[in-house]
Design a protein around this motif. Sequence first.
Motif, PDB file in Angstrom:
ATOM      1  N   UNK A 150      -9.036 -15.412  36.086  1.00 58.05           N
ATOM      2  CA  UNK A 150      -7.957 -14.986  36.975  1.00 58.05           C
ATOM      3  C   UNK A 150      -6.849 -14.409  36.116  1.00 58.05           C
ATOM      4  N   UNK A 151      -6.300 -13.253  36.529  1.00 57.69           N
ATOM      5  CA  UNK A 151      -5.333 -12.532  35.703  1.00 57.69           C
ATOM      6  C   UNK A 151      -4.049 -12.271  36.483  1.00 57.69           C
ATOM      7  N   UNK A 152      -2.908 -12.359  35.764  1.00 55.63           N
ATOM      8  CA  UNK A 152      -1.597 -12.207  36.396  1.00 55.63           C
ATOM      9  C   UNK A 152      -0.658 -11.456  35.462  1.00 55.63           C
ATOM     10  N   UNK A 153       0.205 -10.654  36.056  1.00 57.45           N
ATOM     11  CA  UNK A 153       1.306 -10.026  35.326  1.00 57.45           C
ATOM     12  C   UNK A 153       2.600 -10.547  35.937  1.00 57.45           C
ATOM     13  N   UNK A 154       3.459 -11.139  35.107  1.00 54.21           N
ATOM     14  CA  UNK A 154       4.695 -11.754  35.585  1.00 54.21           C
ATOM     15  C   UNK A 154       5.874 -11.125  34.862  1.00 54.21           C
ATOM     16  N   UNK A 155       6.787 -10.520  35.630  1.00 55.91           N
ATOM     17  CA  UNK A 155       7.918  -9.803  35.039  1.00 55.91           C
ATOM     18  C   UNK A 155       9.275 -10.402  35.401  1.00 55.91           C
ATOM     19  N   UNK A 168      -0.709 -18.059  28.367  1.00 55.79           N
ATOM     20  CA  UNK A 168       0.533 -17.343  28.626  1.00 55.79           C
ATOM     21  C   UNK A 168       0.779 -16.414  27.436  1.00 55.79           C
ATOM     22  N   UNK A 169       0.517 -15.133  27.635  1.00 54.95           N
ATOM     23  CA  UNK A 169       0.760 -14.156  26.586  1.00 54.95           C
ATOM     24  C   UNK A 169       2.171 -13.606  26.745  1.00 54.95           C
ATOM     25  N   UNK A 170       3.020 -13.873  25.759  1.00 53.29           N
ATOM     26  CA  UNK A 170       4.410 -13.414  25.823  1.00 53.29           C
ATOM     27  C   UNK A 170       4.463 -11.969  25.350  1.00 53.29           C
ATOM     28  N   UNK A 171       4.655 -11.074  26.292  1.00 60.46           N
ATOM     29  CA  UNK A 171       4.691  -9.641  26.000  1.00 60.46           C
ATOM     30  C   UNK A 171       6.138  -9.250  25.696  1.00 60.46           C
ATOM     31  N   UNK A 172       6.421  -9.113  24.390  1.00 60.54           N
ATOM     32  CA  UNK A 172       7.770  -8.713  23.989  1.00 60.54           C
ATOM     33  C   UNK A 172       7.765  -7.686  22.860  1.00 60.54           C
ATOM     34  N   UNK A 173       6.638  -7.025  22.701  1.00 61.45           N
ATOM     35  CA  UNK A 173       6.599  -5.825  21.872  1.00 61.45           C
ATOM     36  C   UNK A 173       6.577  -6.026  20.375  1.00 61.45           C
ATOM     37  N   UNK A 174       5.994  -7.138  19.888  1.00 63.86           N
ATOM     38  CA  UNK A 174       5.867  -7.231  18.445  1.00 63.86           C
ATOM     39  C   UNK A 174       6.134  -8.602  17.878  1.00 63.86           C
ATOM     40  N   UNK A 175       6.480  -8.622  16.590  1.00 63.29           N
ATOM     41  CA  UNK A 175       6.640  -9.872  15.845  1.00 63.29           C
ATOM     42  C   UNK A 175       8.093 -10.333  15.911  1.00 63.29           C
ATOM     43  N   UNK A 211       1.248 -17.811  23.413  1.00 70.36           N
ATOM     44  CA  UNK A 211       1.051 -16.959  22.244  1.00 70.36           C
ATOM     45  C   UNK A 211       1.754 -15.625  22.457  1.00 70.36           C
ATOM     46  N   UNK A 212       2.383 -15.108  21.407  1.00 74.41           N
ATOM     47  CA  UNK A 212       3.025 -13.809  21.482  1.00 74.41           C
ATOM     48  C   UNK A 212       2.019 -12.678  21.371  1.00 74.41           C
ATOM     49  N   UNK A 213       2.418 -11.494  21.836  1.00 69.88           N
ATOM     50  CA  UNK A 213       1.494 -10.365  21.825  1.00 69.88           C
ATOM     51  C   UNK A 213       1.088  -9.966  20.412  1.00 69.88           C
ATOM     52  N   UNK A 218      -1.182  -2.931  23.975  1.00 68.92           N
ATOM     53  CA  UNK A 218      -2.511  -3.062  24.549  1.00 68.92           C
ATOM     54  C   UNK A 218      -2.410  -3.215  26.069  1.00 68.92           C
ATOM     55  N   UNK A 219      -3.515  -2.950  26.720  1.00 68.62           N
ATOM     56  CA  UNK A 219      -3.655  -3.320  28.133  1.00 68.62           C
ATOM     57  C   UNK A 219      -4.140  -4.777  28.156  1.00 68.62           C
ATOM     58  N   UNK A 220      -3.192  -5.685  27.911  1.00 72.74           N
ATOM     59  CA  UNK A 220      -3.556  -7.090  27.703  1.00 72.74           C
ATOM     60  C   UNK A 220      -4.306  -7.684  28.878  1.00 72.74           C
TER      61      UNK A 220
END
Length: 574
Positions: free
Chosen positions: A517-522, A474-481, A449-451, A500-502
């Motif tokens: 369990x939480x992860x940040x993947x860059x 998997x939250x796709x953090x790409x800044x919008x729509x 899902x996108x952010x 947000x602080x997702x």
Amino acid sequence: MTDIREQGLKKPVNVAEYLFRRLHEIGIRSVHGLPGDFNLVALDYIPKAGLKWVGSVNELNAAYAADGYARTKGISAIFTTFGVGELSAINGIAGAFSEHVPVVHIVGCPSTISQRNGMLLHHTLGNGDFNVFANMSSQISCDVARLNKRAEIADQIDHALRECWIRSRPVYIMLPTDMVERKVEGARLDTPIDLTEPANQSEREDYVVDVVLRYLHAAKQPVILVDACAIRHRVLKEVHDLVEKTQLPVFVTPMGKGAINEDHPNYGGVYAGTGSQPAVAERVETADLVLSIGALKSDFNTAGFSYRTSQLNTIDFHSDHCTVRYSEYPGVAMRGVLRKVVERVDLSKLSRPPSPEVVNEVTKNRDSSQTITQAFFWPRIGEYLKENDIVVTETGTSNFGIWETKYPRGVTGITQILWGSIGWSVGAAQGAALAAKDMGVDRRTILFVGDGSFQLTAQEVSTMIRHDLRITIFLIFNGGFTIERFIHGMEAEYNDITRWNYIDVPTAFGGSEKQVRKFVVKTKDELEELLTDTDFNEARGLQFVELWMRKDDAPRALKITAEIAARNNASMSE
């Protein structure tokens, strides 16, 4: 004092008990929804019928979750209160109607006396019209049952549930407060509702089969194309038998993804017009016969109506009719026809062209940078997935990216491409995972899902935690729509969202360190480390991955479809 109308009942049961026992009988084990004063008494009967009350965070999310539950288990139920509750759910129910998903929507409403007297009650429009909301829902339901007359209630319930199953679309059941504990004939419960589909008229069916076989035997380059309604109307066994018997190349549409075992040697990939891989487009579009099963030719499902196939070379199989080239046969449903085609096809007369090879092209799409690209990510996910996973993708980049993912055997793909309501996937993932749990099967549910979409329905994470569901997000953090950016407004402010602080969301919704369990993947290396980690692959509860991607990156198919959509929008405005 006993009501005289109840004296002749052999096994009197309350209306609520009758309704919920019927829900249990047809396979439902959990009921989504929210309490309200017009459904509270009825809610007491849910556990008595062997059902579980989910307790959603809002009615819209509950409807999305019921949609996901039904796509996984076969049918679902949602229980809301009159007016304010049911209208909050109506968008989700409309999506289920649009995409042929069987959902039983029960609405607790004011008493028949209140309705008859036109009383000025809360949750009404103040005009004495107690049918206005049912009339709204009648446009997105295949049956509406107003349980106002005790003598008709059992028949109404049984008919509505049969219609929901047979037609694979939502039904609306209006349960007045004064009918909840009225008695109906419980002896009827000894006989299950007949959920068998009406058989085709034999002579008409045989004629259509003969016509189909004539064209199939004459074809030199035939293919099979499987779409959403093959899944929704439960003909996948017939489809699989057809593939096994004929060994013809088989393709799926985006909405049909997951219908076919993608490890099968005859599986050729996803066909969506110009959005297809070149080898797929070439194979389908040069076919001299396309056996199209359960087609829903919407804009996003066809990459902007970009099919290059001819109706002259197509045979369409649907739930209520078949079309052979330009001849339509109403009332001849696909199940019986497909069965007889499998039985009667003469393999000695059948041409079997080869299928394109389908692989997860990870190496081909891996560049030298550490940036996680859409082109790299989706094939890589194909290697992460396991047999029998449930994969939920959101409207936007995920729905289009997953076209490039080859599924292992048994994967259930859940997407909402026709209705396309942003945020739907979060609730749907909860419902799908709960359905798997209710079925007693050990399956991972994986949500992409996108952010932007996530912000609409993020509260449903709390329901996932509450029911200890096995979901990886998997939250796709790409800044919008992103999908909107590619249609119009790449840098437009209206396509931006607040950051947000997702990673803190699951904690804010009550998830402890033991539960989440939480992860940040860059980077690609971080992604590779995560996807190959044994604990991550085998985790039982909720996992939340914040995955960084560029806002100006999108899957290949999305770019193509967005360009076509932008052109269509412009031309239609003239």
